[in-house]
Write a protein that holds these residues in place. Structure first.
Motif, PDB file in Angstrom:
ATOM      1  N   ARG A 156      -6.664  -1.246  -0.734  1.00  0.00           N
ATOM      2  CA  ARG A 156      -7.217  -0.334  -1.718  1.00  0.00           C
ATOM      3  C   ARG A 156      -7.941   0.866  -1.092  1.00  0.00           C
ATOM      4  O   ARG A 156      -7.959   1.956  -1.655  1.00  0.00           O
ATOM      5  N   ARG A 190      -3.844   8.379  -5.434  1.00  0.00           N
ATOM      6  CA  ARG A 190      -4.474   7.924  -6.676  1.00  0.00           C
ATOM      7  C   ARG A 190      -5.318   9.051  -7.270  1.00  0.00           C
ATOM      8  O   ARG A 190      -5.327   9.274  -8.481  1.00  0.00           O
ATOM      9  N   PRO A 202      -4.843  -4.005  -7.082  1.00  0.00           N
ATOM     10  CA  PRO A 202      -5.521  -3.722  -5.825  1.00  0.00           C
ATOM     11  C   PRO A 202      -5.731  -4.960  -4.951  1.00  0.00           C
ATOM     12  O   PRO A 202      -5.993  -4.832  -3.756  1.00  0.00           O
ATOM     13  N   THR A 237       0.843  -1.204   0.000  1.00  0.00           N
ATOM     14  CA  THR A 237       0.000   0.000   0.000  1.00  0.00           C
ATOM     15  C   THR A 237       0.876   1.251   0.000  1.00  0.00           C
ATOM     16  O   THR A 237       0.637   2.192  -0.770  1.00  0.00           O
TER      17      THR A 237
END
Length: 176
Positions: A106, A115, A101, A56
């Protein structure tokens, strides 16, 4: 170079990039990351929680790098596409993780924000194009091209000039 003190987060993320480059994100192990960073096998878990936490953070970093790369391309939408491909080829480990993901958290707020920043740059250029799905069309084309380049699946006639090839593909769809 073994890790001794300083920025543990950076050391682990750098080691994760090295490991992903060597074995891919699917085969990444935190023990290997720790070994590469020169830290105890518990250090990545302590700092990131789990493998998905490391990935992540790497995806977040990747989206921030992508946003900067896209922004540096200026107002020419085709050049934004070229910048996207250049980012993918320059940062293949980040690129791999960003769009998997299933390997990271996510819904992480920091990842979602990063993002969003990258997506906003792409959407800004797409607004100049006709069609409700211009941003998705642009992303799909350049993401596909980058993936094909990275896997060596493009026709040999394109040669080895990444920028010229990406620019040709982008200009075919987006014009001058």
């Amino acid at each position: 170079m073994p890790y001794h003190h300083g920025d543990l987060r950076r050391a682990i993320l750098t080691a994760a990039v090295e490991a992903i480059t060597a074995v891919g994100s699917a085969n990444l192990s935190l023990r290997d990351v720790a070994r590469r960073a020169g830290v105890s096998h518990a250090a990545p878990v302590h700092h990131f929680g789990d493998k998905a936490g490391v990935l992540t953070a790497l995806a977040e970093e990747g989206f921030d790098l992508l946003a900067r790369e896209l922004s540096s391309a200026g107002d020419d939408f085709a050049e934004v596409g070229v910048a996207y491909v250049r980012f993918a080829v320059t940062h293949p480990a980040h690129f791999e993780v960003m769009f998997r993901p299933d390997t990271h958290h996510r819904d992480d707020p920091a990842l979602a924000a990063a993002r969003g920043r990258a997506g906003a740059v792409l959407a800004q250029g797409a607004r100049q194009r006709a069609g409700e799905y211009a941003d998705v069309a642009a992303w799909s084309l350049m993401h596909g091209f980058a993936t094909l380049w990275l896997t060596g699946a493009l026709p040999a006639r394109l040669g080895d000039d990444l920028t010229a090839s990406a620019r040709g593909v982008a200009r075919t769809l987006f014009g001058d």
